[in-house]
Design a protein around this motif. Structure first.
Motif, PDB file in Angstrom:
ATOM      1  N   GLU A  58       0.905  -1.269   0.041  1.00 17.89           N
ATOM      2  CA  GLU A  58      -0.041  -0.033   0.088  1.00 17.89           C
ATOM      3  C   GLU A  58       1.120   1.349   0.102  1.00 17.89           C
ATOM      4  O   GLU A  58       1.940   1.246   0.618  1.00 17.89           O
ATOM      5  CB  GLU A  58      -0.892   0.065   1.206  1.00 17.89           C
ATOM      6  CG  GLU A  58      -1.932  -1.012   1.168  1.00 17.89           C
ATOM      7  CD  GLU A  58      -2.639  -1.183   2.479  1.00 17.89           C
ATOM      8  OE1 GLU A  58      -3.763  -1.947   2.597  1.00 17.89           O
ATOM      9  OE2 GLU A  58      -2.275  -0.279   3.484  1.00 17.89           O
ATOM     10  N   ILE A  62      -3.566   3.960   1.491  1.00 14.08           N
ATOM     11  CA  ILE A  62      -4.836   3.586   0.768  1.00 14.08           C
ATOM     12  C   ILE A  62      -4.858   2.202   0.857  1.00 14.08           C
ATOM     13  O   ILE A  62      -4.005   1.511   0.304  1.00 14.08           O
ATOM     14  CB  ILE A  62      -4.561   4.196  -0.748  1.00 14.08           C
ATOM     15  CG1 ILE A  62      -4.470   5.528  -0.744  1.00 14.08           C
ATOM     16  CG2 ILE A  62      -5.924   3.996  -1.452  1.00 14.08           C
ATOM     17  CD1 ILE A  62      -4.208   6.458  -2.047  1.00 14.08           C
ATOM     18  N   TYR A  80      -2.632   0.088  -8.173  1.00 11.30           N
ATOM     19  CA  TYR A  80      -1.977   1.145  -8.227  1.00 11.30           C
ATOM     20  C   TYR A  80      -2.486   2.105  -9.550  1.00 11.30           C
ATOM     21  O   TYR A  80      -2.522   3.306  -9.675  1.00 11.30           O
ATOM     22  CB  TYR A  80      -0.364   0.784  -8.926  1.00 11.30           C
ATOM     23  CG  TYR A  80       0.177   0.044  -7.734  1.00 11.30           C
ATOM     24  CD1 TYR A  80       0.419   1.012  -6.673  1.00 11.30           C
ATOM     25  CD2 TYR A  80       0.748  -1.175  -7.869  1.00 11.30           C
ATOM     26  CE1 TYR A  80       1.191   0.485  -5.820  1.00 11.30           C
ATOM     27  CE2 TYR A  80       1.399  -1.539  -6.725  1.00 11.30           C
ATOM     28  CZ  TYR A  80       1.635  -1.089  -5.518  1.00 11.30           C
ATOM     29  OH  TYR A  80       2.154  -1.537  -4.442  1.00 11.30           O
ATOM     30  N   VAL A  83      -5.114   4.106  -7.861  1.00 12.85           N
ATOM     31  CA  VAL A  83      -4.548   5.084  -6.822  1.00 12.85           C
ATOM     32  C   VAL A  83      -4.364   6.172  -7.785  1.00 12.85           C
ATOM     33  O   VAL A  83      -4.537   7.511  -7.235  1.00 12.85           O
ATOM     34  CB  VAL A  83      -3.369   4.466  -6.209  1.00 12.85           C
ATOM     35  CG1 VAL A  83      -2.640   5.538  -5.711  1.00 12.85           C
ATOM     36  CG2 VAL A  83      -3.785   3.447  -4.963  1.00 12.85           C
ATOM     37  N   ASN A  87      -6.956   9.931  -7.652  1.00 15.89           N
ATOM     38  CA  ASN A  87      -6.299  10.770  -7.045  1.00 15.89           C
ATOM     39  C   ASN A  87      -6.001  11.865  -8.222  1.00 15.89           C
ATOM     40  O   ASN A  87      -5.380  12.890  -7.803  1.00 15.89           O
ATOM     41  CB  ASN A  87      -5.215  10.712  -6.448  1.00 15.89           C
ATOM     42  CG  ASN A  87      -5.538   9.914  -4.970  1.00 15.89           C
ATOM     43  OD1 ASN A  87      -5.574  10.364  -3.918  1.00 15.89           O
ATOM     44  ND2 ASN A  87      -5.396   8.511  -4.993  1.00 15.89           N
TER      45      ASN A  87
END
Length: 330
Positions: A58, A62, A80, A83, A87
């Motif tokens: 992580e 997250i 990933y 993420v 974001n």
């Protein structure tokens, strides 16, 4: 010309972590990646399982939810990817950097295939998966030789030599054998590697012991030919019928790129780059290293779970410098 405070080279897990830290601190950044997102992970074997558990992979706290104790390549790619996209990270993919110039005022001009950037700081997080360690033997350039392994299907019913005794070599040998390939391992050392996953090591040792997979220890390939491979073993020279060679002998960082940036490398054979472990700043001011590249040739020293902290350390140092600059200009 695009002006940024920070340019991050490499969009692997640690590059993504650096971008997240910059965004949290309102540091204007951009990530430039020559391939796809998490390019190294994408090129891992399709059925690869990580040694680490999901929580150790992580970034920025997250959650990484996996269906199994050890996540797979596909699960990591999904994590990933989410993420980065959720974001809204500023990442330029398929954009190779062609030149970096240090200016007299301390800034950098970074030229890529698509853009020119002027930045105050650079973070190099390029990993090590792009340059294989070559065997250096005749025939290594034949089409049947590969330094990467994706899946077993091309090797079904083929005489395949797997070179090495690391996790990647063992995984490839077992998977090819289970899919119907005739596997021979050529191993420079006397045993299977000590770092091989503990739940896999007994499997490969048992397959070798029962003769399902042939293994030559303390041995090296001398010549690769179209239909055979010459191997030097403790019992003498062996000529082995062969259709494919999968040489998984490891990879190394792009030291030439580091040298073009002016980063000092040790001359001990391990090519350790010079940097301050408290800030991750190299001998070049405002030029930082993050992730596995910090270990030089010792690519096992740094990995995702223990180099995630680099992102926080670097972002903190850059933010501190920004604050000092603002105070001086008041």
């Amino acid at each position: 010309m695009t002006e940024k405070e920070v340019l991050i080279i490499g969009a692997g897990p640690i590059g993504i972590a650096c971008a997240l830290e910059c965004k949290k601190r309102n540091i204007d950044y951009v990530v430039v990646e020559k391939g796809t997102l998490t390019n190294s992970l994408y090129n891992y074997p399709l059925n690869m399982t990580f040694f680490s558990t999901s929580e150790k992979l992580e970034i920025d706290g997250i959650p990484f939810i996996s269906n199994n104790p050890k996540p797979t390549r596909n699960e990591a790619l999904e994590y990933y990817r989410r993420v980065a996209t959720s974001n809204e990270l500023n990442i330029h993919l398929y954009e190779t950097i062609t030149d970096v110039e240090k200016q007299t005022d301390g800034t950098f001009i970074v030229i890529s295939e698509k853009n020119t950037f002027e930045v105050n700081n650079i973070i190099v997080s390029t990993g090590f998966y792009d340059i294989p360690k070559l065997l250096g033997v005749p025939g290594e350039d034949l089409p049947k030789v590969s330094h990467y392994y994706k899946e077993a299907h091309p090797y079904v019913m083929q005489n395949t030599i797997v070179v090495g005794a690391s996790n990647s070599s063992v995984d490839a040998a077992l998977e090819i054998w289970r899919k119907g390939g005739n596997v021979t391992m050529v191993i420079r050392g006397a045993t299977i590697g000590e770092r091989v996953k503990y739940w896999v090591k007994p499997d490969i040792e048992n397959r070798i012991a029962e003769g399902s997979i042939k293994a030559y220890f303390n041995s090296e390939i001398k010549t690769i030919k179209q239909q055979e491979v010459i191997v030097e073993t403790p019992e003498g020279t062996k000529t082995i019928p062969n259709d494919f060679v999968v040489a998984l002998t490891g990879y190394r960082p792009d030291f030439k790129f580091l040298e073009t940036l002016g980063i000092e490398l040790s001359d001990e054979g391990n090519y350790f780059p010079k940097y301050n472990p408290k800030t991750m700043e190299t001998n070049i001011p405002n030029l930082y290293l993050a992730g596995v590249i910090c270990g030089g040739m010792e690519t096992h020293k740094w990995f995702i779970e223990n180099s995630r902290i680099h992102a926080k350390v670097i972002a903190k140092d850059i933010a501190t410098k920004q604050r000092r600059t603002k105070e001086l200009t008041k």
